[in-house]
Design a protein around this motif. Structure first.
Motif, PDB file in Angstrom:
ATOM      1  N   ASP A 124       3.994   8.144  -9.753  1.00 50.24           N
ATOM      2  CA  ASP A 124       5.245   8.860 -10.010  1.00 50.24           C
ATOM      3  C   ASP A 124       6.369   8.055 -10.644  1.00 50.24           C
ATOM      4  N   PHE A 125       6.199   6.727 -10.772  1.00 41.72           N
ATOM      5  CA  PHE A 125       7.309   5.905 -11.265  1.00 41.72           C
ATOM      6  C   PHE A 125       6.805   4.894 -12.299  1.00 41.72           C
ATOM      7  N   SER A 126       6.345   5.398 -13.418  1.00 45.28           N
ATOM      8  CA  SER A 126       5.758   4.530 -14.446  1.00 45.28           C
ATOM      9  C   SER A 126       6.774   3.587 -15.081  1.00 45.28           C
ATOM     10  N   ASP A 127       8.063   3.831 -14.840  1.00 40.56           N
ATOM     11  CA  ASP A 127       9.113   2.963 -15.387  1.00 40.56           C
ATOM     12  C   ASP A 127       9.343   1.723 -14.541  1.00 40.56           C
ATOM     13  N   LEU A 128       8.611   1.605 -13.427  1.00 43.59           N
ATOM     14  CA  LEU A 128       8.832   0.505 -12.504  1.00 43.59           C
ATOM     15  C   LEU A 128       7.653  -0.466 -12.483  1.00 43.59           C
ATOM     16  N   LYS A 129       7.930  -1.687 -12.036  1.00 40.54           N
ATOM     17  CA  LYS A 129       6.940  -2.767 -11.964  1.00 40.54           C
ATOM     18  C   LYS A 129       6.813  -3.241 -10.526  1.00 40.54           C
ATOM     19  N   VAL A 130       5.572  -3.444 -10.073  1.00 38.90           N
ATOM     20  CA  VAL A 130       5.284  -3.894  -8.702  1.00 38.90           C
ATOM     21  C   VAL A 130       4.932  -5.379  -8.728  1.00 38.90           C
TER      22      VAL A 130
ATOM     23  N   PRO B 284       0.800  -1.223   0.000  1.00 34.88           N
ATOM     24  CA  PRO B 284       0.000   0.000   0.000  1.00 34.88           C
ATOM     25  C   PRO B 284       0.834   1.275   0.000  1.00 34.88           C
ATOM     26  N   LEU B 285       2.130   1.155   0.216  1.00 41.29           N
ATOM     27  CA  LEU B 285       3.032   2.290   0.103  1.00 41.29           C
ATOM     28  C   LEU B 285       3.657   2.325  -1.291  1.00 41.29           C
ATOM     29  N   GLY B 286       4.252   1.203  -1.699  1.00 39.63           N
ATOM     30  CA  GLY B 286       4.944   1.169  -2.981  1.00 39.63           C
ATOM     31  C   GLY B 286       4.026   1.196  -4.184  1.00 39.63           C
ATOM     32  N   GLY B 287       2.905   0.458  -4.119  1.00 37.05           N
ATOM     33  CA  GLY B 287       2.015   0.379  -5.271  1.00 37.05           C
ATOM     34  C   GLY B 287       1.496   1.729  -5.733  1.00 37.05           C
ATOM     35  N   PRO B 288       0.890   2.526  -4.852  1.00 37.22           N
ATOM     36  CA  PRO B 288       0.393   3.839  -5.268  1.00 37.22           C
ATOM     37  C   PRO B 288       1.507   4.793  -5.698  1.00 37.22           C
ATOM     38  N   LEU B 289       2.680   4.744  -5.044  1.00 33.83           N
ATOM     39  CA  LEU B 289       3.774   5.619  -5.454  1.00 33.83           C
ATOM     40  C   LEU B 289       4.236   5.294  -6.870  1.00 33.83           C
ATOM     41  N   VAL B 290       4.340   4.012  -7.182  1.00 36.68           N
ATOM     42  CA  VAL B 290       4.734   3.620  -8.533  1.00 36.68           C
ATOM     43  C   VAL B 290       3.687   4.085  -9.537  1.00 36.68           C
ATOM     44  N   LYS B 291       2.417   3.918  -9.215  1.00 36.83           N
ATOM     45  CA  LYS B 291       1.361   4.295 -10.153  1.00 36.83           C
ATOM     46  C   LYS B 291       1.359   5.787 -10.444  1.00 36.83           C
TER      47      LYS B 291
ATOM     48  N   GLY C 274      -3.849   1.885  -6.833  1.00 39.28           N
ATOM     49  CA  GLY C 274      -2.667   1.044  -6.991  1.00 39.28           C
ATOM     50  C   GLY C 274      -2.293   0.168  -5.820  1.00 39.28           C
ATOM     51  N   VAL C 275      -3.168   0.057  -4.816  1.00 41.88           N
ATOM     52  CA  VAL C 275      -2.882  -0.825  -3.684  1.00 41.88           C
ATOM     53  C   VAL C 275      -3.033  -2.278  -4.139  1.00 41.88           C
ATOM     54  N   PRO C 276      -1.992  -3.111  -4.019  1.00 43.73           N
ATOM     55  CA  PRO C 276      -2.140  -4.521  -4.389  1.00 43.73           C
ATOM     56  C   PRO C 276      -2.982  -5.258  -3.348  1.00 43.73           C
ATOM     57  N   LEU C 277      -4.089  -5.808  -3.784  1.00 46.07           N
ATOM     58  CA  LEU C 277      -4.994  -6.522  -2.899  1.00 46.07           C
ATOM     59  C   LEU C 277      -4.795  -8.017  -3.070  1.00 46.07           C
ATOM     60  N   VAL C 278      -4.697  -8.739  -1.950  1.00 50.01           N
ATOM     61  CA  VAL C 278      -4.535 -10.184  -1.999  1.00 50.01           C
ATOM     62  C   VAL C 278      -5.608 -10.840  -1.144  1.00 50.01           C
TER      63      VAL C 278
END
Length: 281
Positions: A209-215, A200-207, A265-269
């Motif tokens: 501000d960091f489109s070059d990265l993969k979660v 929930p921290l990394g997913g939204p930040l990547v979505k 962008g929060v990864p839900l499991v």
């Protein structure tokens, strides 16, 4: 965020706080919870979770809950650090923390409204884009960013990856320091080869501000410590009526909550952390 919970970078922080309980186990909700506003306890500088400009996903969740209760949202702002619960919720300045890990004694937890997991973040087009587990041989010899003291650290050590890892501070005042953003900037610039962050921290930040990265959600780790956490709302100890009211609201609006979290962008499991949820069906 597991808040976010025991909030590492918002999930695990409450687990490291030295905060004492001050709520009364026999408290009556009608005596303590405002009937004129949804009073939320929040960190003013914990984006993408909460922020003073109310752009975090916990702010959006608070607006959703407030609309269902037909109440305006009011905030008590306090850094997510030592004294957070004592000076906000237990001081009766506010009535709910929007994201709190299930099972911690500082608060009375509602039912969980989502489950998420730590993630491996890599370059979209790099040679680590297909890695799914921290035991993958392709990670050997790589420089991996990690928030110091978080559960994935044990997995890095077990797999012989800790020696070259770059550690980032766990407990910080986000008004002055942002380890997660620093880590992702280092990844984009090539300073590190991969990053590990609470989803929930990394997913939204990547979505955003960091489109070059993969979660990549780390759902294939079978050995302890676990890397998935169930997130609840936290209320004062003893406020069972308020807890039940929020439980009912969560149950009736779960699909809308899932859609909100997925959209940012929060990864839900799944509850056992073994599969990524597909909420489109």
């Amino acid at each position: 965020m597991p808040a976010w919970a025991n909030r590492i970078c918002a999930l695990l922080l409450p687990l490291v706080l030295g905060v004492s309980l001050a709520g009364s186990a026999g408290a009556q909700t009608s005596d303590l919870v405002s009937n004129s506003a949804l009073r939320v306890c929040a960190d003013p500088a914990n984006f993408p979770m909460s922020s003073r400009d109310e752009t975090g996903f916990e702010n959006k969740l608070a607006e959703l809950v407030g609309s269902k209760l037909e109440l305006p949202v009011q905030y008590t702002w306090y850094p997510m650090a030592t004294g957070f619960v004592r000076n906000t919720l237990n001081a009766k300045q506010c009535d709910v923390i929007m994201g709190y890990a299930q099972g911690h004694e500082l608060v009375l937890n509602t039912n969980h409204y989502f489950t998420s997991v730590y993630t491996l973040i890599v370059s979209n087009d790099g040679d680590l884009a297909d890695v799914e587990s921290l035991s993958d041989p392709d990670l050997k010899g790589r420089k991996i960013g990690i928030i110091a003291g978080t559960p994935p650290s044990a997995h890095l050590a077990r797999n012989g990856l800790i020696g070259k890892a770059k550690a980032y501070n766990l407990v910080v005042d986000r008004r002055h320091e942002s380890p997660a953003v620093d880590m992702l900037n280092d990844l984009s610039s090539g300073e590190i080869d991969a990053a590990i962050l609470w989803g929930p921290l990394g997913g939204p930040l990547v979505k955003t501000d960091f489109s070059d990265l993969k979660v990549i959600p780390l759902i294939k780790e079978e050995l302890p410590p676990r890397l998935f956490y169930r997130i609840t709302m936290g209320v004062r100890q003893g406020e069972k009526v308020w807890q039940r009211k929020l439980n009912s609201l969560i149950r009736r609006n779960q699909d809308e909550i899932n859609a909100l979290l997925d959209d940012v962008g929060v990864p839900l499991v799944t509850d056992l952390g073994t599969e990524v949820m597909d909420i489109s069906n």
